[in-house]
Design a protein around this motif. Structure first.
Motif, PDB file in Angstrom:
ATOM      1  N   GLU A  46       0.827  -1.204   0.000  1.00 41.04           N
ATOM      2  CA  GLU A  46       0.000   0.000   0.000  1.00 41.04           C
ATOM      3  C   GLU A  46       0.863   1.256   0.000  1.00 41.04           C
ATOM      4  N   ALA A  47       1.930   1.228   0.787  1.00 45.29           N
ATOM      5  CA  ALA A  47       2.821   2.388   0.840  1.00 45.29           C
ATOM      6  C   ALA A  47       3.480   2.617  -0.522  1.00 45.29           C
ATOM      7  N   LEU A  48       3.917   1.540  -1.160  1.00 47.37           N
ATOM      8  CA  LEU A  48       4.540   1.662  -2.478  1.00 47.37           C
ATOM      9  C   LEU A  48       3.554   2.199  -3.513  1.00 47.37           C
ATOM     10  N   SER A  49       2.355   1.642  -3.533  1.00 51.97           N
ATOM     11  CA  SER A  49       1.376   2.057  -4.545  1.00 51.97           C
ATOM     12  C   SER A  49       0.872   3.469  -4.304  1.00 51.97           C
ATOM     13  N   SER A  50       0.962   3.941  -3.043  1.00 44.31           N
ATOM     14  CA  SER A  50       0.504   5.293  -2.717  1.00 44.31           C
ATOM     15  C   SER A  50       1.595   6.334  -2.912  1.00 44.31           C
ATOM     16  N   GLY A  51       2.782   5.893  -3.281  1.00 46.94           N
ATOM     17  CA  GLY A  51       3.872   6.836  -3.496  1.00 46.94           C
ATOM     18  C   GLY A  51       4.517   7.340  -2.224  1.00 46.94           C
ATOM     19  N   ALA A  52       4.339   6.602  -1.121  1.00 48.53           N
ATOM     20  CA  ALA A  52       4.963   7.012   0.135  1.00 48.53           C
ATOM     21  C   ALA A  52       6.487   6.961   0.004  1.00 48.53           C
ATOM     22  N   ILE A  57      13.410  -1.023   2.928  1.00 56.75           N
ATOM     23  CA  ILE A  57      12.606  -2.231   3.060  1.00 56.75           C
ATOM     24  C   ILE A  57      13.517  -3.324   3.607  1.00 56.75           C
ATOM     25  N   VAL A  58      13.071  -3.959   4.678  1.00 59.12           N
ATOM     26  CA  VAL A  58      13.858  -4.995   5.350  1.00 59.12           C
ATOM     27  C   VAL A  58      13.086  -6.315   5.248  1.00 59.12           C
ATOM     28  N   TYR A  59      13.756  -7.373   4.812  1.00 55.26           N
ATOM     29  CA  TYR A  59      13.055  -8.643   4.636  1.00 55.26           C
ATOM     30  C   TYR A  59      13.898  -9.786   5.193  1.00 55.26           C
ATOM     31  N   ALA A  60      13.210 -10.838   5.629  1.00 57.64           N
ATOM     32  CA  ALA A  60      13.885 -12.024   6.144  1.00 57.64           C
ATOM     33  C   ALA A  60      14.460 -12.812   4.966  1.00 57.64           C
ATOM     34  N   HIS A  61      15.762 -12.960   4.953  1.00 57.92           N
ATOM     35  CA  HIS A  61      16.440 -13.597   3.828  1.00 57.92           C
ATOM     36  C   HIS A  61      15.927 -15.018   3.586  1.00 57.92           C
ATOM     37  N   ASP A  62      15.691 -15.772   4.651  1.00 57.80           N
ATOM     38  CA  ASP A  62      15.266 -17.169   4.513  1.00 57.80           C
ATOM     39  C   ASP A  62      13.786 -17.296   4.161  1.00 57.80           C
ATOM     40  N   ARG A  63      13.049 -16.165   4.138  1.00 61.96           N
ATOM     41  CA  ARG A  63      11.606 -16.222   3.843  1.00 61.96           C
ATOM     42  C   ARG A  63      11.266 -15.387   2.608  1.00 61.96           C
ATOM     43  N   ARG A  64      12.241 -15.168   1.784  1.00 67.85           N
ATOM     44  CA  ARG A  64      12.047 -14.307   0.622  1.00 67.85           C
ATOM     45  C   ARG A  64      10.940 -14.826  -0.290  1.00 67.85           C
ATOM     46  N   GLU A  65      10.740 -16.145  -0.301  1.00 69.19           N
ATOM     47  CA  GLU A  65       9.708 -16.714  -1.168  1.00 69.19           C
ATOM     48  C   GLU A  65       8.301 -16.292  -0.743  1.00 69.19           C
ATOM     49  N   GLU A  66       8.159 -15.764   0.478  1.00 67.51           N
ATOM     50  CA  GLU A  66       6.852 -15.309   0.957  1.00 67.51           C
ATOM     51  C   GLU A  66       6.485 -13.938   0.398  1.00 67.51           C
ATOM     52  N   LEU A  67       7.437 -13.250  -0.193  1.00 68.75           N
ATOM     53  CA  LEU A  67       7.171 -11.921  -0.735  1.00 68.75           C
ATOM     54  C   LEU A  67       6.555 -12.034  -2.128  1.00 68.75           C
ATOM     55  N   PRO A  68       5.626 -11.148  -2.455  1.00 67.12           N
ATOM     56  CA  PRO A  68       5.051 -11.165  -3.810  1.00 67.12           C
ATOM     57  C   PRO A  68       6.131 -10.950  -4.857  1.00 67.12           C
ATOM     58  N   GLY A  69       5.999 -11.644  -5.966  1.00 71.92           N
ATOM     59  CA  GLY A  69       6.976 -11.485  -7.033  1.00 71.92           C
ATOM     60  C   GLY A  69       7.049 -10.046  -7.518  1.00 71.92           C
ATOM     61  N   GLY A  70       8.234  -9.549  -7.624  1.00 76.63           N
ATOM     62  CA  GLY A  70       8.403  -8.193  -8.129  1.00 76.63           C
ATOM     63  C   GLY A  70       8.430  -7.110  -7.076  1.00 76.63           C
ATOM     64  N   LEU A  71       8.101  -7.438  -5.811  1.00 85.77           N
ATOM     65  CA  LEU A  71       8.060  -6.390  -4.789  1.00 85.77           C
ATOM     66  C   LEU A  71       9.438  -5.764  -4.586  1.00 85.77           C
ATOM     67  N   LEU A  72      10.451  -6.606  -4.419  1.00 82.54           N
ATOM     68  CA  LEU A  72      11.797  -6.072  -4.190  1.00 82.54           C
ATOM     69  C   LEU A  72      12.325  -5.384  -5.448  1.00 82.54           C
ATOM     70  N   ARG A  73      12.026  -5.940  -6.603  1.00 79.15           N
ATOM     71  CA  ARG A  73      12.487  -5.306  -7.843  1.00 79.15           C
ATOM     72  C   ARG A  73      11.854  -3.924  -7.999  1.00 79.15           C
ATOM     73  N   GLN A  74      10.563  -3.821  -7.699  1.00 82.74           N
ATOM     74  CA  GLN A  74       9.891  -2.526  -7.761  1.00 82.74           C
ATOM     75  C   GLN A  74      10.560  -1.532  -6.821  1.00 82.74           C
ATOM     76  N   ALA A  75      10.852  -1.998  -5.606  1.00 80.80           N
ATOM     77  CA  ALA A  75      11.484  -1.120  -4.625  1.00 80.80           C
ATOM     78  C   ALA A  75      12.868  -0.672  -5.090  1.00 80.80           C
ATOM     79  N   VAL A  76      13.647  -1.605  -5.599  1.00 79.07           N
ATOM     80  CA  VAL A  76      14.994  -1.265  -6.084  1.00 79.07           C
ATOM     81  C   VAL A  76      14.908  -0.257  -7.225  1.00 79.07           C
ATOM     82  N   ASP A  77      13.956  -0.455  -8.136  1.00 76.36           N
ATOM     83  CA  ASP A  77      13.793   0.461  -9.268  1.00 76.36           C
ATOM     84  C   ASP A  77      13.432   1.864  -8.800  1.00 76.36           C
ATOM     85  N   LEU A  78      12.788   1.958  -7.627  1.00 67.13           N
ATOM     86  CA  LEU A  78      12.418   3.251  -7.068  1.00 67.13           C
ATOM     87  C   LEU A  78      13.545   3.860  -6.227  1.00 67.13           C
ATOM     88  N   GLY A  79      14.662   3.129  -6.134  1.00 61.18           N
ATOM     89  CA  GLY A  79      15.794   3.634  -5.366  1.00 61.18           C
ATOM     90  C   GLY A  79      15.694   3.391  -3.877  1.00 61.18           C
TER      91      GLY A  79
END
Length: 271
Positions: A46-52, A57-79
């Motif tokens: 919601e924060a990403l889609s709202s332009g916050a 962004i901090v994520y559990a390395h061993d649970r990365r598969e629980e994240l929606p596909g593309g979430l981290l890539r979207q964040a990286v692309d936004l800097g």
């Protein structure tokens, strides 16, 4: 844009960044840093889609598969800085007993009271006078968002907007409309001088909420769960309305009462 996703995993709870994130669980730390934490996939999305303005962004390395596909890539692309951590670090920095695999750090919202006094359309502002329960505040913000309110004003004595329980209870609505803090004793008179009806609910109200005209600019004041609207604030309201009830209940929970009135305001404005 430079890739800002780190490959190394922060595993020590003594890491300086981890200590700084942990401080955000307390109001003192949030006030000092001017930042707060949002926990879980839904709030981060919601924060990403709202332009916050997400810082990290901090994520559990061993649970990365629980994240929606593309979430981290979207964040990286936004800097946005994306940091992998161990489950122990994730648990240290979050407020829930069974935390989801991700949280984010971002600056406090930058809205001010002036934006509530000059909305682009007919005002429908929810003014909070001393709500103490984080869940109630979060529910009121969600209801305000749902009906298209023009803003939320948090008066003195109200629970911290950035309390982790409040943040979770908003379900992302805190990113959808202006929310700010201010002194109701100063701001309510300014609203009234601008021709805005300053309204609150009261068991002694002579007009019910279904007869009151919500199509005009309105600031709706909601009081403390146990004490209601404070005497000083009540004196500054221009209208007292009541919620008619056919059963035996004496009153409604503050968040429920606010929701009833706000949806009636929306109904009138849509008709």
């Amino acid at each position: 844009m430079m890739n800002k996703q780190h490959t190394e995993v922060i595993s020590s709870v003594q890491n300086p960044r981890v200590k700084a994130w942990t401080q955000l669980l307390d109001k003192k730390g949030r006030d000092k840093q001017g930042q707060f934490i949002i926990e879980g996939v839904h709030l981060v999305q919601e924060a990403l889609s709202s332009g916050a303005n997400l810082h990290t962004i901090v994520y559990a390395h061993d649970r990365r598969e629980e994240l929606p596909g593309g979430l981290l890539r979207q964040a990286v692309d936004l800097g946005i800085d994306c940091v992998a951590v161990s489950q122990a670090v994730l648990g240290k920095c979050t407020d829930t007993l069974a935390p989801q695999a991700v949280f984010a750090v971002l600056p406090k919202l930058g809205w001010g009271p002036e934006e509530l006094l000059a909305p682009t359309g007919p005002a429908l502002v929810v003014a909070i006078d001393g709500i103490q329960d984080p869940g109630n505040l979060g529910t009121i913000i969600r209801s305000a968002d749902a009906v298209g309110a023009t803003g939320v004003l948090l008066g003195k004595g109200t629970v911290d907007l950035y309390n982790p329980k409040t943040v979770r209870s908003t379900m992302g609505s805190m990113f959808h409309l202006p929310i700010t803090q201010g002194d109701l004793l100063q701001l309510l008179p300014r609203a009234a001088e601008a021709g805005i009806a300053v309204v609150t609910t009261s068991l002694q109200g002579t007009t019910d909420c279904y007869s009151f005209d919500f199509r005009r600019p309105v600031w709706f004041v909601i009081g403390n769960e146990g004490q209601g609207v404070s005497a000083g604030v009540s004196d500054l309201t221009t209208e007292h309305i009541r919620i008619p009830m056919r059963g035996l209940a004496e009153s409604l929970n503050a968040a429920m009462a606010a929701t009833v009135v706000l949806f009636e305001a929306m109904r009138q404005r849509m008709s």
